[in-house]
Design a protein around this motif. Sequence first.
Motif, PDB file in Angstrom:
ATOM      1  N   SER A   1      -9.770  -4.792   5.548  1.00  0.00           N
ATOM      2  CA  SER A   1      -8.373  -5.194   5.395  1.00  0.00           C
ATOM      3  C   SER A   1      -8.221  -6.715   5.440  1.00  0.00           C
TER       4      SER A   1
ATOM      5  N   VAL B   1      -4.910  -4.622   1.407  1.00  0.00           N
ATOM      6  CA  VAL B   1      -4.530  -6.030   1.280  1.00  0.00           C
ATOM      7  C   VAL B   1      -3.028  -6.155   1.064  1.00  0.00           C
TER       8      VAL B   1
ATOM      9  N   GLU C   1       0.153  -7.707  -0.709  1.00  0.00           N
ATOM     10  CA  GLU C   1       0.382  -8.265  -2.050  1.00  0.00           C
ATOM     11  C   GLU C   1       0.848  -9.718  -2.002  1.00  0.00           C
TER      12      GLU C   1
ATOM     13  N   ASP D   1      -0.162 -11.861   0.416  1.00  0.00           N
ATOM     14  CA  ASP D   1      -1.092 -12.584   1.289  1.00  0.00           C
ATOM     15  C   ASP D   1      -1.367 -13.965   0.697  1.00  0.00           C
TER      16      ASP D   1
ATOM     17  N   VAL E   1      -5.275  -9.857  -4.384  1.00  0.00           N
ATOM     18  CA  VAL E   1      -5.686  -8.460  -4.509  1.00  0.00           C
ATOM     19  C   VAL E   1      -7.013  -8.348  -5.254  1.00  0.00           C
TER      20      VAL E   1
ATOM     21  N   ALA F   1      -9.910  -9.198  -2.959  1.00  0.00           N
ATOM     22  CA  ALA F   1     -10.202  -8.101  -2.033  1.00  0.00           C
ATOM     23  C   ALA F   1     -10.930  -6.971  -2.766  1.00  0.00           C
ATOM     24  N   ASP F   2     -10.540  -6.714  -3.996  1.00  0.00           N
ATOM     25  CA  ASP F   2     -11.132  -5.632  -4.771  1.00  0.00           C
ATOM     26  C   ASP F   2     -12.632  -5.833  -5.005  1.00  0.00           C
TER      27      ASP F   2
ATOM     28  N   THR G   1      -9.023   0.246  -3.742  1.00  0.00           N
ATOM     29  CA  THR G   1      -8.266  -0.901  -3.246  1.00  0.00           C
ATOM     30  C   THR G   1      -6.790  -0.528  -3.206  1.00  0.00           C
TER      31      THR G   1
ATOM     32  N   PRO H   1      -3.104  -1.999  -2.323  1.00  0.00           N
ATOM     33  CA  PRO H   1      -2.187  -3.093  -1.956  1.00  0.00           C
ATOM     34  C   PRO H   1      -0.973  -2.561  -1.184  1.00  0.00           C
TER      35      PRO H   1
ATOM     36  N   ALA I   1      -7.683   2.029  -7.808  1.00  0.00           N
ATOM     37  CA  ALA I   1      -6.748   1.108  -7.174  1.00  0.00           C
ATOM     38  C   ALA I   1      -5.363   1.698  -7.287  1.00  0.00           C
TER      39      ALA I   1
ATOM     40  N   ARG J   1      -1.103   1.334  -5.386  1.00  0.00           N
ATOM     41  CA  ARG J   1      -0.233   0.761  -4.373  1.00  0.00           C
ATOM     42  C   ARG J   1       0.132   1.829  -3.344  1.00  0.00           C
TER      43      ARG J   1
END
Length: 265
Positions: free
Chosen positions: A120, A195, A197, A199, A204, A207-208, A220, A222, A260, A262
């Motif tokens: 995370s 993660v 969105e 940040d 993103v 992180a992926d 992943t 978000p 991935a 949301r």
Amino acid sequence: MSSTWIRRLRPSGPGTAQVLCFPYAGGTANGYSGLAHAFTPDVEVFAVQYPGRQDRLREAPAQNFQQIIEHVLEELPSHCDPEKPLALFGHSMGALLAFETARWLQQTQTPFAPRHLFLSGRASPSLGRRPSDFLRSDAALVAELRRLEGADRQVLDDPEMLELIMPSVRADYRLLMQYIWDQGTLRDCPFTVLVGEEDPVVMVGEADQWRTLTTGVTRTVPFSGGHFYLNQQFQQVAKVMLSALSATLDGTSDPGQVAAGRAEP
């Protein structure tokens, strides 16, 4: 047994899984209490308490990641059940520690080799280390904490409270500056990457890239929010983690899939 490094946050009965959490820089085991209580009762939750904070305030902070990992590995058999699957969760600096601990557990072929890794608020270490001057002064470090919203504003505005927390924050940021990924990876270990969105330090897509560090299935996810999105969304995070754990334990994840999506509120 009274533990120095590993704390039980949520006991379970005849549970189906165990989760060990690693805090962010300057963080504490208690910081995961909200997440622990968002889980269903069949998940037992533990967290690592780094030295130099709270009840370990008088102890010297860790000098490197290896010191933390060795102590965690030493205490793990006293707390976790080798018959129950173990997952590791880490936020920010904790994501790196969870990843490196998972590598050690897998390499030593212990019964505690993690069945799932939750990473995370951290870009993949394969992208390299960003140059930073946070450690040039406490003022610069406090400014970074304000930007990330990683500490209560009342704490950051209180000189006495700052005096208490800054040694551990400073020490943890030094650990981050020392860390260099040695290109090690994991075999067949599923990753769920989480993660915020908004940040300001982790995109993103960055992180992926954790997906390149395992041959297992990765996803992943978000979330709305910034670097510390977690603090406002314990229930949603626990829901994502429970779903991922269930898929892993049921064997329903496709090892070749990279997904991935949301998180739903």
